[in-house]
Enzyme design. Structure first.
Site, PDB file in Angstrom:
ATOM      1  CE1 TYR A 117      87.241  96.682  78.435  1.00  0.00           C
ATOM      2  CE2 TYR A 117      87.750  96.618  76.092  1.00  0.00           C
ATOM      3  CZ  TYR A 117      88.150  96.799  77.402  1.00  0.00           C
ATOM      4  OH  TYR A 117      89.462  97.094  77.674  1.00  0.00           O
ATOM      5  CD  GLN A 179      91.759  96.618  84.716  1.00  0.00           C
ATOM      6  OE1 GLN A 179      92.091  95.448  84.515  1.00  0.00           O
ATOM      7  NE2 GLN A 179      92.506  97.646  84.360  1.00  0.00           N
ATOM      8  CG  ASN A 202      93.573  93.280  75.601  1.00  0.00           C
ATOM      9  OD1 ASN A 202      92.827  92.543  76.249  1.00  0.00           O
ATOM     10  ND2 ASN A 202      94.320  94.210  76.175  1.00  0.00           N
ATOM     11  CD  GLN A 247      88.933  95.857  57.683  1.00  0.00           C
ATOM     12  OE1 GLN A 247      88.691  95.188  58.683  1.00  0.00           O
ATOM     13  NE2 GLN A 247      88.482  97.098  57.541  1.00  0.00           N
ATOM     14  CG  HIS A 250      91.471  96.382  62.540  1.00  0.00           C
ATOM     15  ND1 HIS A 250      90.672  96.998  63.469  1.00  0.00           N
ATOM     16  CD2 HIS A 250      90.756  96.369  61.388  1.00  0.00           C
ATOM     17  CE1 HIS A 250      89.525  97.353  62.911  1.00  0.00           C
ATOM     18  NE2 HIS A 250      89.547  96.982  61.647  1.00  0.00           N
ATOM     19  CG  HIS A 318      85.340  92.431  58.239  1.00  0.00           C
ATOM     20  ND1 HIS A 318      86.394  92.343  59.144  1.00  0.00           N
ATOM     21  CD2 HIS A 318      84.396  93.202  58.818  1.00  0.00           C
ATOM     22  CE1 HIS A 318      86.082  93.050  60.219  1.00  0.00           C
ATOM     23  NE2 HIS A 318      84.885  93.580  60.056  1.00  0.00           N
ATOM     24  CG  ASP A 351      85.392  97.893  60.226  1.00  0.00           C
ATOM     25  OD1 ASP A 351      84.775  96.846  60.522  1.00  0.00           O
ATOM     26  OD2 ASP A 351      86.546  97.894  59.762  1.00  0.00           O
ATOM     27  CG  HIS A 410      60.061  62.443  83.800  1.00  0.00           C
ATOM     28  ND1 HIS A 410      61.029  62.376  84.768  1.00  0.00           N
ATOM     29  CD2 HIS A 410      60.335  63.553  83.049  1.00  0.00           C
ATOM     30  CE1 HIS A 410      61.868  63.392  84.614  1.00  0.00           C
ATOM     31  NE2 HIS A 410      61.469  64.129  83.578  1.00  0.00           N
TER      32      HIS A 410
END
Length: 433
Positions: A117, A179, A202, A247, A250, A318, A351, A410
């Site tokens: 993804y 989806q 997300n 950072q 983001h 990180h 990254d 066994h």
């Protein structure tokens, strides 16, 4: 230890109860297949075009990407590939004679299919496309499906599509969100059902992976991106400030933390961060402002030993060290997703393009796991083979332990072999008292 700035929120503060929503979407798509996935693409992404990206579409996307960007994507892919190849070489098949006559071993077997993804909401995550698909390819995965959110009437970002293509995705889908995850997991639109799902996303994507885990493997349970900097008196506060801000952009809920062993450095970074944030474009500035105001922290440590203790407690995704004696920090720090040593080695390099994977553990998961690697796409399986003579020792121990546990069936599987292979011999096969 002293907090010069304390976070008002944590990475878990803004989590919503999305499980029911995600579960209902997964159930509907599993029952209804391609048609229901298309319906969610229309409803959630406003996209009504072709789901499966054709060879013609791949070529068209490539034509839209500037040659300089193509070169950068290939540069990043090659770095990730080379590092992943070294990882793959470290995973060895093993064969060993445990006791005379009993040989056991392990094999490294790539999974048959994976789903990768690549997010495409606020930003076009070209790097995520590179990190996931390239690593799966090096692992030897037989079939790689990839997806990324499409824009209405357009499809996915051309640069993301180019990256997925050039890194080796076998099937690419114009699908995002739950989806997209469902389509890869269930094998829709002609894809093979994924045995492992990888890539950031997300909260809905993360929850979909969480629900499906067990049915399929996943890279990790990922939350918002987080970053920590450790700085001593030798650090450049302007560089430190920008590394935190870089950072924080983001997302609004991306924690950034500074551990400083020098008060002057800590106070100067606190002064500089808002000024750096003010220079960002609108969306980036909005994200970084909220991340710093609500999640940012500055901690003053009394010593580098205390800095290590604090850092290991956070177990950040990180971790960047801007301090003297970098080898000491490498030897002593233990809990992090990926470590960046020295002013010259910013997190952004990892990254985007330096080689080690950027899909990393968050929310304390670095206490028990590392980031995405070829090993996530490979099963380490074991095998064994025994001679009849080896049954003499193995069989007796197995029978006695089994009876001690109350597992007579066994025990009998060992009994019958001992009776066949060593006729006339008497063995003490009763449970130990």
């Amino acid at each position: 230890m002293e907090y010069l700035k304390t976070a008002r929120k944590t990475a878990a503060t803004d989590e919503r109860n999305v499980r029911d929503t995600v579960q209902s979407i997964l159930d509907a798509i599993e029952a209804g297949g391609d048609d229901v996935a298309r319906r969610y693409a229309r409803e959630l992404d406003g996209y009504d075009g072709e789901i499966v990206v054709s060879d013609v579409d791949r070529a068209a996307a490539a034509a839209k990407v500037d040659q300089k960007l193509k070169d950068d994507i290939r540069f990043a892919r090659d770095n990730v590939r080379r590092f992943a190849e070294r990882q793959r070489e470290s995973l060895q098949d093993v064969e060993y004679e445990v006791v005379p006559g009993l040989v056991a071993g392990q094999k490294q077997i790539p999974v048959s299919a994976v789903g990768c993804y690549a997010p495409g909401g606020r930003y076009a995550h070209v790097a995520s496309a590179i990190m996931t698909v390239t690593t799966a390819k090096v692992a030897g995965v037989g079939h790689i499906t990839a997806c990324s959110p499409p824009k209405p009437g357009v499809g996915m970002n051309p640069a993301v599509l180019y990256a997925l293509d050039v890194c080796g995705a076998d099937r690419i889908l114009n699908l995002g969100g739950v989806q997209g995850i469902a389509a890869m997991a269930f094998g829709l639109f002609g894809a093979q059902p994924a045995r492992v799902l990888a890539g950031p996303g997300n909260q809905f994507v993360a929850e979909a992976k969480r629900i499906l885990f067990g049915r399929v493997g996943i890279d990790m349970f990922a939350g918002p991106t987080e970053s920590m900097v450790i700085a001593d008196a030798s650090a450049d506060p302007f560089i430190v400030a920008w590394d935190l801000v870089g950072q924080a952009e983001h997302g609004y809920n991306s924690p950034v933390w500074l551990i400083a062993t020098d008060r002057a450095i800590a106070e100067e970074v606190a002064r500089l961060v808002p000024r750096c944030i003010a220079e960002l474009p609108d969306l980036n500035r909005e994200n970084a402002t909220r991340a710093w105001d609500e999640y940012g922290e500055i901690i003053l440590a009394d010593s580098r030993e205390e800095a290590v203790r604090i850092s290991d407690g956070y177990a950040s995704e990180h971790l960047q060290v801007q301090a003297v004696d970098l080898d000491w920090w490498l030897d002593n720090l233990t809990n992090y997703g990926s470590l960046f040593l020295g002013e010259e080695t910013t997190v952004a390099y990892g990254d985007k393009c330096s080689g080690p994977n950027h899909v990393l553990p968050t929310k304390g998961a670095a206490h028990y796991t590392g980031g995405l690697s070829v090993g996530k796409f490979i099963k380490t399986v074991t095998w064994q083979r025994a001679t009849r003579e080896a049954n003499r020792a193995i069989g007796q121990a197995c029978a006695r332990i089994s009876r001690l546990e109350g597992m007579e069936g066994h025990a009998r599987t060992a009994d019958v072999r001992l009776a066949k292979y060593f006729p006339g011999e008497n063995f003490d096969l009763s449970a130990a008292s």
